[in-house]
Enzyme design. Structure first.
Site, PDB file in Angstrom:
ATOM      1  N   ASN A  50      23.910  -0.854  85.036  1.00 52.53           N
ATOM      2  CA  ASN A  50      23.502  -1.496  83.792  1.00 52.53           C
ATOM      3  C   ASN A  50      22.562  -2.653  84.114  1.00 52.53           C
ATOM      4  O   ASN A  50      22.724  -3.350  85.124  1.00 52.53           O
ATOM      5  CB  ASN A  50      24.703  -1.953  82.957  1.00 52.53           C
ATOM      6  CG  ASN A  50      25.630  -2.900  83.680  1.00 52.53           C
ATOM      7  OD1 ASN A  50      25.799  -2.818  84.885  1.00 52.53           O
ATOM      8  ND2 ASN A  50      26.232  -3.808  82.937  1.00 52.53           N
ATOM      9  N   CYS A  61      22.145   0.828  79.797  1.00 56.19           N
ATOM     10  CA  CYS A  61      23.423   1.127  80.449  1.00 56.19           C
ATOM     11  C   CYS A  61      23.203   1.854  81.777  1.00 56.19           C
ATOM     12  O   CYS A  61      22.158   2.465  82.013  1.00 56.19           O
ATOM     13  CB  CYS A  61      24.287   2.003  79.543  1.00 56.19           C
ATOM     14  SG  CYS A  61      24.625   1.299  77.925  1.00 56.19           S
ATOM     15  N   GLU A  63      24.553   4.639  82.781  1.00 59.83           N
ATOM     16  CA  GLU A  63      24.403   6.081  82.595  1.00 59.83           C
ATOM     17  C   GLU A  63      22.947   6.445  82.301  1.00 59.83           C
ATOM     18  O   GLU A  63      22.381   7.380  82.883  1.00 59.83           O
ATOM     19  CB  GLU A  63      25.274   6.576  81.431  1.00 59.83           C
ATOM     20  CG  GLU A  63      26.754   6.320  81.611  1.00 59.83           C
ATOM     21  CD  GLU A  63      27.195   5.005  80.979  1.00 59.83           C
ATOM     22  OE1 GLU A  63      26.546   3.963  81.212  1.00 59.83           O
ATOM     23  OE2 GLU A  63      28.208   5.017  80.250  1.00 59.83           O
ATOM     24  N   CYS A  96      24.538   6.393  74.935  1.00 62.75           N
ATOM     25  CA  CYS A  96      24.531   7.186  76.172  1.00 62.75           C
ATOM     26  C   CYS A  96      25.048   8.596  75.925  1.00 62.75           C
ATOM     27  O   CYS A  96      24.536   9.562  76.494  1.00 62.75           O
ATOM     28  CB  CYS A  96      25.350   6.499  77.264  1.00 62.75           C
ATOM     29  SG  CYS A  96      24.521   5.044  77.946  1.00 62.75           S
TER      30      CYS A  96
END
Ligand code: ZN
Length: 138
Positions: A50, A61, A63, A96
């Site tokens: 992140n 983020c 991801e 996400c």
């Protein structure tokens, strides 16, 4: 790494990579450092963290950082993603989930407080009805 024959060990290994990546997170505002490790269909692994910003809306983020790295390197289909944070289970946020749905609606999401207590869920469990435009409309 083969999720069909050795799913538990593979999940733990991917989770470890996410944990290692989290060291590089830039989270001066929340202090919540998150790492991700994304496995594509060809066995390539991309990590992400992140990255917060003084303009909070510009924050990304872990991801999505991993996905952005992978997609920019030519990957399009993914098998699994592990997400790890230092102090608690890190569950992918709604943005996400939708971001991942675009590329791999059947991806496995690996989370947990530590490598011995992992939760493996499908994206469909976390996002039952994702949004997707019909292909071929670009
Ligand atoms: Zn997110």
């Amino acid at each position: 790494m083969n999720f069909i024959t050795d799913r538990e060990n593979s999940a733990a290994e991917l989770y470890d990579m996410a944990t290692e990546a989290s060291v590089n997170a830039y989270a001066p505002f929340s202090g919540f450092k998150v790492g991700a490790a994304l496995l594509d269909e060809n066995g390539r692994i991309f990590t992400g963290v992140n990255i917060e910003n003084s303009s909070f809306g510009a924050t990304i983020c872990a991801e999505r950082t991993a996905f952005v790295k992978a997609i920019s390197e030519g990957s399009r289909r993914f098998t699994a993603i592990a997400v790890a944070a230092e102090s608690q289970e890190a569950i992918p946020c709604g943005i996400c989930r939708q971001f991942m749905f675009e590329f791999s609606p059947d991806i496995l999401i690996i989370t947990g407080e530590n490598r011995r207590e992992l939760n493996i869920r499908t994206l469909e469990e976390l996002l039952p009805i994702g949004f997707r435009l019909q292909e071929g409309r670009q």
